[in-house]
Design an enzyme around this catalytic site. Structure first.
Site, PDB file in Angstrom:
ATOM      1  N   LYS A 113       8.745  81.429  55.400  1.00  0.00           N
ATOM      2  CA  LYS A 113       9.322  80.367  55.259  1.00  0.00           C
ATOM      3  C   LYS A 113       8.111  80.188  57.478  1.00  0.00           C
ATOM      4  O   LYS A 113       8.319  78.545  57.720  1.00  0.00           O
ATOM      5  CB  LYS A 113      10.739  80.539  55.888  1.00  0.00           C
ATOM      6  CG  LYS A 113      11.530  80.390  54.459  1.00  0.00           C
ATOM      7  CD  LYS A 113      12.747  80.267  54.522  1.00  0.00           C
ATOM      8  CE  LYS A 113      13.313  80.350  52.784  1.00  0.00           C
ATOM      9  NZ  LYS A 113      14.595  80.389  52.683  1.00  0.00           N
ATOM     10  N   LYS A 195       7.820  83.181  44.234  1.00  0.00           N
ATOM     11  CA  LYS A 195       8.658  82.775  42.562  1.00  0.00           C
ATOM     12  C   LYS A 195       9.428  81.931  42.862  1.00  0.00           C
ATOM     13  O   LYS A 195       9.071  80.530  44.172  1.00  0.00           O
ATOM     14  CB  LYS A 195       9.490  84.112  43.642  1.00  0.00           C
ATOM     15  CG  LYS A 195      10.234  83.024  45.017  1.00  0.00           C
ATOM     16  CD  LYS A 195      11.859  84.341  45.766  1.00  0.00           C
ATOM     17  CE  LYS A 195      12.124  83.703  46.769  1.00  0.00           C
ATOM     18  NZ  LYS A 195      13.664  83.492  46.740  1.00  0.00           N
ATOM     19  N   LYS A 198      14.832  77.264  45.306  1.00  0.00           N
ATOM     20  CA  LYS A 198      16.127  76.607  44.907  1.00  0.00           C
ATOM     21  C   LYS A 198      15.244  74.744  46.059  1.00  0.00           C
ATOM     22  O   LYS A 198      15.735  73.997  45.326  1.00  0.00           O
ATOM     23  CB  LYS A 198      17.404  76.675  45.181  1.00  0.00           C
ATOM     24  CG  LYS A 198      17.909  76.900  46.807  1.00  0.00           C
ATOM     25  CD  LYS A 198      19.519  76.804  46.724  1.00  0.00           C
ATOM     26  CE  LYS A 198      19.698  77.830  46.353  1.00  0.00           C
ATOM     27  NZ  LYS A 198      19.732  79.046  48.060  1.00  0.00           N
TER      28      LYS A 198
END
Ligand code: ATP
Ligand code: LTN
Length: 329
Positions: A113, A195, A198
């Site tokens: 991230k 993966k 959202k």
């Protein structure tokens, strides 16, 4: 009853991956454990959030938990919002002072991230410690999650053991991650090595629990597969097709073996069409429940009760820990 705890960030609409790793497991286990299910809204602000959007997502997440089958009428189910309990952040600070920068910087999710933001926040680095506080405050023994959170639960284990050893008492229960056998990592439909997430920037990559029928069909039909045209489960060499089989299994209850048998004679088109059908049926039912729940007063009543119950438990744990480290008079 042993305690089980989990949370799903309200950083957008929940996906079928969140259903598989998080909500479905809670539903399967809710009869057997005292269950702490919460909305980690403080985790969501590790990256920038629009405040109105965040508040909407918090309520929507709770509505979806219930619409999927989380049963708040059970006396052993506690549903709450993280920021409505000040002890999470307080315990997190104490645990931060028992964590090392090196171990935080090694976390897979942080490494991924932080690459996405030129100027990432300190919260993005320390986020797993807040997660440890969420878990350890309630002496949760089991933490249902997808594979992406396993490392964070391991950190919570290490912090519990470290703290218990340093202050020479059983302050915290050492938690264990609970991963589903199938569906611990639902993959991105367009890039099946990653993966499903959202907060993806490509809406075709993920199926959201509130997607309409047309979008669900379109996204499944355009999912990446391979050129072999052979239905088989092989996550390494055929990640796209294996992902479709996993999603099918999660939403139908059929085993991977049964599905491979069922679709082995046909091409990927048959598998995709049948999977789209299963998803449309399941998600439409969830969405019908969701509309009713969002119009009822059930969400606020459950959250009020959950807030009061969990604050009392958290206060007691925090006071014990605070005294142990020597804070106050
Ligand atoms: P974000 O994109 O904001 O990081 P996310 O979609 O990765 O969000 P989280 O809120 O981080 O989801 O995760 C909530 C729960 O859902 C966690 O238990 C996590 O392990 C699980 N989960 C998330 N994505 C998947 C996935 N693709 N497959 C299985 N479980 C998943
Ligand atoms: N970090 C998790 C959400 C989360 C969580 C938790 C999950 C916050 N606190 C405690 C399990 C237990 C995530 O981003 N998926």
């Amino acid at each position: 009853m042993d305690r089980l705890l989990t949370g799903l960030q309200p950083s957008g609409c929940l996906t079928i991956g969140n259903y598989s790793g998080g909500i479905k497991q809670v539903i399967n286990y809710q009869a057997n454990y005292e269950t702490f299910l919460f909305v980690p809204d403080m985790h969501a602000t590790t990256v920038t959030q629009d405040p109105d959007e965040l508040r909407k997502n918090i309520k929507s997440a709770v509505g979806l938990y219930l619409a999927c089958g989380v049963d708040v009428t059970r006396p052993n189910m506690h549903l709450y919002i993280q920021s409505e309990n000040l002890y999470h952040a307080n315990l997190s600070w104490i645990l931060e002072c028992h964590s090392y920068y090196g171990e935080m910087a090694r976390m897979h999710q942080f490494k991924e991230k932080s690459k996405l933001h030129e100027n990432f926040t300190c919260g993005l680095v320390t986020y797993p410690v807040l997660m440890a506080a969420d878990i350890l405050l309630y002496d949760a023994k089991y933490v249902p999650t997808g594979i992406d959170q396993k490392q964070h639960v391991e950190l919570a284990r290490n912090l519990a053991i470290r703290f218990n050893n340093r202050y020479k008492d059983e302050f915290f229960v050492v938690p264990e991650p609970l991963l589903p056998t199938i569906g611990a990592k639902i993959r991105d439909l367009q890039e099946p090595t990653k993966k499903m997430s959202k907060s993806t920037t490509n809406p075709k990559s993920a199926i959201f629990l509130l997607d309409n029928e047309k979008d669900i069909r379109k996204k499944i039909m355009s999912a990446q597969t391979d050129s072999e045209a052979r239905v088989a489960f092989d996550e390494e060499n055929k990640p796209g097709v294996s992902n479709l089989l996993s999603i099918y299994s999660v939403f139908s209850g059929m085993s991977i073996e049964e599905l491979v048998e069922k679709f082995s004679g046909g091409g990927y088109g048959d598998l995709k069409k049948a999977l789209a059908e299963v998803l449309v049926e399941k998600l439409t039912a969830i969405q019908d429940n969701y509309s009713k729940i969002m119009q009822s007063g059930i969400i606020d009543d459950a959250l009020d009760a959950g807030r009061d119950y969990t604050n009392a438990i958290a206060k007691e744990k925090y006071e014990k820990v605070r005294r142990a480290v020597g804070y106050g008079r």
